[in-house]
Design an enzyme around this catalytic site. Structure first.
Site, short mmCIF file in Angstrom:
data_model
loop_
_atom_site.label_atom_id
_atom_site.label_comp_id
_atom_site.label_asym_id
_atom_site.label_seq_id
_atom_site.Cartn_x
_atom_site.Cartn_y
_atom_site.Cartn_z
N GLY A 55 -4.79 -1.93 4.88
CA GLY A 55 -4.04 -3.09 4.40
C GLY A 55 -4.75 -4.40 4.69
NE ARG A 56 -6.59 -3.58 10.76
CZ ARG A 56 -5.88 -2.46 10.88
NH1 ARG A 56 -4.69 -2.36 10.32
NH2 ARG A 56 -6.33 -1.44 11.58
CE LYS B 17 -3.49 2.47 2.63
NZ LYS B 17 -4.41 2.51 3.74
CG HIS C 112 -5.41 -35.76 16.02
ND1 HIS C 112 -5.68 -36.97 16.63
CD2 HIS C 112 -6.36 -35.59 15.07
CE1 HIS C 112 -6.73 -37.52 16.05
NE2 HIS C 112 -7.17 -36.70 15.10
CD GLU D 144 9.08 -6.27 7.02
OE1 GLU D 144 8.83 -5.13 6.52
OE2 GLU D 144 8.95 -6.52 8.22
CD GLU E 104 -1.95 -4.33 11.26
OE1 GLU E 104 -2.57 -4.21 10.19
OE2 GLU E 104 -0.73 -4.57 11.30
CE LYS F 178 5.79 -0.91 10.01
NZ LYS F 178 4.79 -0.23 9.19
O1 F6P Z 1 3.12 -2.61 9.68
C1 F6P Z 1 1.81 -3.01 9.58
C2 F6P Z 1 1.30 -2.78 8.19
O2 F6P Z 1 1.19 -1.42 7.94
C3 F6P Z 1 -0.02 -3.48 7.94
O3 F6P Z 1 -1.10 -2.74 8.39
C4 F6P Z 1 0.02 -3.67 6.46
O4 F6P Z 1 -0.92 -4.61 6.02
C5 F6P Z 1 1.44 -4.10 6.28
O5 F6P Z 1 2.17 -3.33 7.23
C6 F6P Z 1 2.01 -3.89 4.91
O6 F6P Z 1 1.97 -2.55 4.52
P1 F6P Z 1 2.16 -2.14 3.02
O7 F6P Z 1 1.06 -2.74 2.23
O8 F6P Z 1 2.13 -0.63 3.01
O9 F6P Z 1 3.51 -2.65 2.56
#
Ligand code: F6P
Length: 559
Positions: A278-279, A217, A395, A223, A364, A522
């Site tokens: 995002g979620r 987003k 199990h 990452e 979240e 972060k």
């Molecule tokens: O750090 C949490 C978060 O902002 C989530 O809410 C989001 O889904 C995820 O990181 C990834 O964010 P982005 O889509 O901006 O890379």
């Protein structure tokens, strides 16, 4: 009640001082002492009464520790929280995400083409439909083999790079709907910063046949950018030309500049909007890899399922409203039974990632400690969500569900028709779906009714073993049943949980759409990364624990 009051102005009366809350606390004293055996004995038709149905999903909530009075009081609690007004505000596009002054309009992502919703003068549904159309053209070109890689080969592998909602949504939904996917295309999902994830996902792949979809987003997430750049280097190294990127990378983001800086052309960028959390984004362009897998038609069928549940949530009376009922029950157990966790138990292997997806959606969204007005809450908020596909969980951790000391309300999710009538072609075994569902029904029954000492004794159990073999029962569960796992059923199920989470957030008077709690980690990681990368062993100014750990790490790393 005015909109300003509900969204940004004076807070509603504190939750715990409201009449409905106090009445529930009082009522809990009675209900808390009652056994589900009693509740069922007192009302022979309880199982026929306490259910509701919408968008293809049947909810049986009779195995909950409630009676009609509980429901009445919970509904009153919803009313006293302005639930109706808050739902309307969300659907209208008001800035219900108050700390970021944003709308939360994921419902617009699945509104039917041709409907209209204007927010700040812009027809958001028309924008959504334009992006869906571009996604469909791209997906069709990939599925039909018209979209070729840089060397002219057909794309056979799609690697989705993203994290959080930009991974969990597409990864969960792809796994859930794999039955409907084009099997000649292979999908992999990379999220973790650990290089292992990308190395293993690309192992054995031919870059000439591989498309990377970089989903973020913000397009600033460490990452995703790290993995995206590593994938780019890998691709260019294999294909020997920077120009290959144009045929092997697509991006999904709200940040066009960030995407351009990465080197992905606007033609391969699929946008969405800051009003999609995002979620809550699996049904936006973030679902591109899913659309490529199942095709635009099935993707639209999934959106229709979402929309059917949205319409139900928006219009059904609360007493028959599935998301409202699930949300109120979650509040009941969290705040009055002090249940700290909630288990999600899908009896379908395709839904194996649903618990992980719902963890982000729920925790979240509602893992918050202050009200909309910034006051510390004096009640518990989000339960910890966890789970596993049945029957695997039976199990491992079901022992605790049946005999442990923690009360864990469970959601059982199942289907009347399996997608595989035979385990393997020609196999003669009993219908595997019947066996699966026999376990599904048996577990909810065992949790609710247990086994008394008298029953255990009647089986001839030695006295000293009787206490070990007693199951107290009285363990609550919801049962969610649909006919078959289809794209529409999945969409409706996800929307059901989205709106249940929203309902809980409204009661708790918190912002379910921000996530400030992830920021500190972060920022600290950025500082720590610079220190770890420094060749001059910088003076560490963390706490004594972190300093010692980092020095040990640096020493062992160099040995
Ligand atoms: O750090 C949490 C978060 O902002 C989530 O809410 C989001 O889904 C995820 O990181 C990834 O964010 P982005 O889509 O901006 O890379």
């Amino acid at each position: 009640m005015s909109r300003t009051f509900l969204l940004v102005g004076a807070t509603p009366p504190p939750l715990t001082s409201r009449r409905a809350w106090k009445a529930l606390a009082e009522h809990h004293r009675v209900i808390g002492a009652l056994h589900l055996r009693q509740l069922f004995a007192d009302d022979a038709r309880r199982g026929e009464r306490l259910n509701a149905e919408a968008a293809g999903w049947y909810l049986d909530y009779s195995k909950n520790r409630i009676n009609d009075e509980t429901l009445r009081l919970l509904l009153a609690l919803g009313d006293s929280s302005g639930l109706r007004e808050r739902i309307d505000a969300m659907f209208r596009g008001d800035p219900v995400n108050t700390t970021e002054q944003r709308a939360a309009l994921h419902t617009a992502l699945r509104a039917p083409a041709g409907t209209q919703l204007r927010v700040a003068g812009i027809d958001v549904i028309a924008e959504v439909q334009t992006v869906l159309g571009r996604m469909a053209a791209f997906a069709d070109a990939l599925r039909g083999g018209q979209w070729l890689g840089y060397t002219g080969k057909r794309i056979r592998n799609i690697v989705n790079i993203g994290i959080g909602g930009s991974d969990l949504g597409p990864a969960m939904a792809y796994k859930a709907l794999r039955h409907y996917s084009q099997r000649e295309l292979h999908f992999r999902f990379v999220s973790n910063l650990d290089a292992t994830a990308l190395v293993e996902a690309t192992r054995g792949l031919d870059a000439a046949e591989t498309l990377f979809i970089v989903c973020s987003k913000t397009f600033t997430t460490l990452e995703t950018l790290t993995n995206g750049h590593a994938a780019r280097t890998w691709c260019v190294a294999q294909l020997g030309d920077e120009r290959a990127v144009a045929r092997h990378f697509a991006a999904v983001s709200t940040n066009a500049e960030g995407v351009a800086r990465f080197g992905i052309a606007p033609a391969q960028m699929f946008g969405f909007w800051d009003w999609v959390g995002g979620r809550y984004s699996v049904d936006s362009a973030i679902g591109l890899s899913l659309m490529i897998a199942i095709g635009p038609e099935q993707f639209r069928a999934m959106l229709a399922g979402f929309h059917a549940m949205d319409t139900h949530f928006h219009s059904a009376p609360f007493g028959r409203n599935l998301p409202v009922l699930l949300g109120l029950l979650a509040v009941w157990y969290t705040n009055f039974f002090n249940a700290q966790t909630q288990a999600v138990l899908p009896y379908d292997q395709y839904l194996q990632r649903l618990p992980a997806y719902l963890q982000q959606l729920t925790m979240e969204s509602n893992g918050k400690q202050v009200t909309l007005a910034g006051m510390r809450v004096n009640y518990a908020t989000s339960p910890i969500v966890w789970g596993e596909a049945g029957t695997n969980g039976q199990h491992s951790f079901y022992q605790l569900l049946h005999q442990g000391t923690a009360l864990v309300p469970c959601d059982f999710i199942g289907f009347c028709q399996g997608l595989h009538p035979q385990a393997l072609e020609g196999s003669q075994s009993d219908d595997p779906h019947n066996l699966l569902m026999a376990n599904f029904f048996a577990q909810t029954e065992a949790l609710a009714f247990g086994k008394t000492a008298a029953q255990v004794r009647a089986e001839g159990t030695a006295d000293k073993l009787v206490p070990h073999r007693v199951l107290e029962g009285n363990r609550p569960s919801n049962t969610l049943l649909a006919q078959q796992l289809t794209p529409g059923a999945l969409g409706a199920l996800v929307a059901l949980y989205e709106h249940s989470v929203f309902t809980q957030g409204v009661i708790w008077n918190i912002d379910s759409f921000d996530q400030w709690g992830v920021e500190l980690g972060k920022a600290l990681a950025n500082q720590t990364a610079a220190e770890l990368a420094s060749v001059h062993a910088p003076a560490l100014e963390h706490d004594s624990s972190t300093n010692t750990l980092m020095r040990r790490y640096q020493r062992l790393r160099q040995e």
